[in-house]
Scaffold this active site. Sequence first.
Site, PDB file in Angstrom:
ATOM      1  N   HIS A 497       0.973  -1.279  -0.041  1.00  0.00           N
ATOM      2  CA  HIS A 497       0.047  -0.184  -0.004  1.00  0.00           C
ATOM      3  C   HIS A 497       0.951   1.212   0.159  1.00  0.00           C
ATOM      4  CE1 HIS A 497      -3.656   2.484   0.871  1.00  0.00           C
ATOM      5  NE2 HIS A 497      -2.878   3.044   1.582  1.00  0.00           N
ATOM      6  N   CYS A 498       0.904   1.938  -1.137  1.00  0.00           N
ATOM      7  CA  CYS A 498       1.846   3.270  -1.208  1.00  0.00           C
ATOM      8  C   CYS A 498       1.035   4.413  -0.583  1.00  0.00           C
ATOM      9  CB  CYS A 498       2.248   3.514  -2.788  1.00  0.00           C
ATOM     10  SG  CYS A 498       3.211   4.760  -3.041  1.00  0.00           S
ATOM     11  N   VAL A 499       1.580   4.973   0.359  1.00  0.00           N
ATOM     12  CA  VAL A 499       1.101   6.223   0.947  1.00  0.00           C
ATOM     13  C   VAL A 499       1.109   7.397  -0.069  1.00  0.00           C
ATOM     14  CG1 VAL A 499       1.420   5.357   3.416  1.00  0.00           C
ATOM     15  CG2 VAL A 499       3.159   6.658   2.217  1.00  0.00           C
TER      16      VAL A 499
END
Length: 679
Positions: A497-499
Site C-alpha cells: 500500500h503506497c501512502v
Amino acid sequence: MASKPDDDGFLAPYVSRSDAQRPLSIVSSRMTDIASEDGDGPEVQNNRLSIPQSTDMGSRPDTARTGASSSRGPWQSQSLRNKTYLAGVQAKRGSVESSTAGSTSQPPSLSSRSHVPSLQSHAFFRPMSSQKLQAQRGGSHRPSTMSQMSAAASPSSPTSPTSPTSPRSDEHGESSSSQMRQSIISNPIAQLQRQMSNEENMRPPPSRGTEMTEQETLDRITANTSPSHGHYPAGSLTDSVRPLQGMSSDTGHFQHSIIVDKSYKDLSNLPSPIKTPRSFRSSFLMPGRSNDGQLSQNRSTEGAEKLSSAASSPQFRPVDSHNEQQHPRVPYKPSQKSDLGRVHQYFDGNTVFCLGGRWQNTRGRPINIATGIFVVVPCALFFGFEAPWLWNNVSPAIPIVFAYLAYICFSSFIHASVTDPGILPRNLHQFPPVDDDDDPLQLSPPTTDWALIKSAESTTAAMEVPVKHCRTCNIWRPPRAHHCRLCDNCIETHDHHCVWLNNCVGKRNYRYFFTFVTSATVLAAYLIATSLTQILLYRNRQGISFGQAVDHFRVPFALVFLGFITFLYPAALMGYHIFLMARGETTREYMNSHKFAKKERFRAFSQASVFKNFIVVLCRPRQPTYYQFKAHYHEGDQRLGIRRDKRPRSSSQGLEMHDVNPGSSGFQGPVSLRNDTPH
C-alpha cells in the site's frame, strides 16, 4: 393346435382351454404392432383362412412361424424369407407411403398379431419414430384383432355392415376406424377405462409409439385416486403428442390426427392440469407464516441474487375467433425500473469515488495530493524560468524532452493513484452462519489451505503456497492476494500500500507505479542537469564567476537542490523494485520470506530467468476490473451492500459523551456494605 418343432420355427405355446380369465399381456401390446413380412405361399394363406376363430380370450392362437413351419420345410421357408427381406429393404428405402401401401396389400392374418413375429422384420433393423408411426396408422388399414374376428364370426350379426366393432369405410375406400385404435384389450390402461366406464365415447388409449410406453409414465397415469373416462395424464404428454388427442367434428369420437398448421390456436383440447396426490402445492418452497402470524423463511436468502421472472402461466381456456377480433392481443412491455444508481455507490470497501466511479482512492488523508504537487511545482518552475532561455540559447529539444518526461511522470502518477489495483469481489464464499444452539467448543471450518503452483525452475516441479479465507471479504483469496487494512479490500497480486499514492499497488496498477517511480527519477535527474547547464553556460559566455551566475539565475539554482531531493527517494524505489522484478517476487513476499531461514526460502512464481520475469510483470495484459464501478446497479448483487447515502451514520462522538445507564443493582458482597458504612 400344435405343430412339431423344426429348425426354422418356434414351439407353439401351451394354450389353456379353461374359462378362467388370463392376466393381460403387455408384451403382446408391444409386439403385435409389428407386421410380419415373410413371404407366405398360397397353402399357408389357405391354412390361415381355415383356422377357427374363437371368442375365448383365454386361448392364444399359434404363431405365424409355427403355422408356417408345419406346412412347409425349413429350406423353402428360408429361401422365401431371404427374398422377402431383400424386397422389404428396398421398400424401406422409399417414403412412408411405400411402407403404407405394402402393409395394406396383405389381408389381415394371425401372423401380424403373434407374440413372436418374424425376427427379420423391418422394425428391428430400422425402427420408426413416434411421428412416422402415427402417420402410418392414420393412413393405413390396421389388421383386425382377435376380438374383432370373434365378433365378425358370431351368429348375432353375421352380415351387419355397421357393427360397432367393424370398421367403417368412406367413399375413398379408407377405413375410418384406422384413426382410432381397435385393440382395446391389448392395452391394460384402456381395459381399465373400459371396465370403469360404460360409455362408448371414451378417449383412445395412448399410443405405443410415444412416451406412454415408459413404466414411470404408466405410474403417473394410474396415480389418480378416482379415474374416469375423462382422466388424462396431467402434464405427462409432450407437445408433439398433445395435438394427436383431438375429437372429430363429424363422428364425435376421439381420433388420432397430426396437426401441422402453424397457426393452430384452438386450446379447447388442452385442459388445465388436474391435481393429483403427487402434485406439489402452489406455495412450495415459498416463505410461509409461523404460528405467531409472522412471515418466516425456510431458507436463508442473504446474499442471494433476485432473478427476474415472467408472470405465471394462466390456465388454458377455449379461444374463440370472435373474441380475438374484439379483444386484440396487446404486446407485452416489461416494466422499466427506476435507476437504482451505480455500482460504486453500494461498494463496502474503504474507498472514495469521483467522476461517476471512474476515479477511486482510499478514504483517508489525501497524501497523494502532496505527491502531485511535488511533481507539478518543479515542472512549472522549469517551464517558467529555464525553458525559454534553453530554447533560444541552446536547443529546443531540451524543453521538449523535459515536457515529454513530465507528461509520462504525471500521467503514470494519475493512473497509479486512481486506478483499481485489482479489488476482488466480496461475499463469494460465505461460511454458514453460527446458530445459537451450536456447540461453542465445536471447531470452525478451516480458513487456510494450500495451492499447488507449477514451478519454472528445473530443480523443483511444483511448489505449494498458502491461501487463506478472508473473513472480512468472505472469499477464498487466490495465491499472492492479500487484504489491505487501509483500503479494506482484498487485492489481487498485492505488492504494498503506497501512502504517496494513497492507493494499493496490485496487479492492475503495478505497471503504472513502476513507470511513475522510474520517470520521476529520470525527470529529477534531467532537471538537475538542465539547471546546472544553464548556470554554467551563462558563466562561460559572460565571463563571470559562478557566484555571479547563480545570483543571475536564482530559480535554476534552487531547482538543482529540489531536483536532488526528489531524486533520492524515487531512485531508491526504482532500484528496489527492479531487484524484486528480477527475482519474480512482490514486496510482501520478499518481506515474509525473511521469516524463514535462507535454505527454506523459495520463489514459487519465478520464471527462472531475469528477462522473463521482467516480461511477465511489465508486458502482461491489463485485465478488466471485477466490479465495473461505472455500471448500473442491479438489485440482488451479493458482492455489494447497502447504498452509502442510506447507511446508518456512526456517531463521531465518543462513548464518554453519551449518558451511560447504571447497571442493575444486585448483591455485590462486602464492597457494597463497605461503601454504605459511615466512616
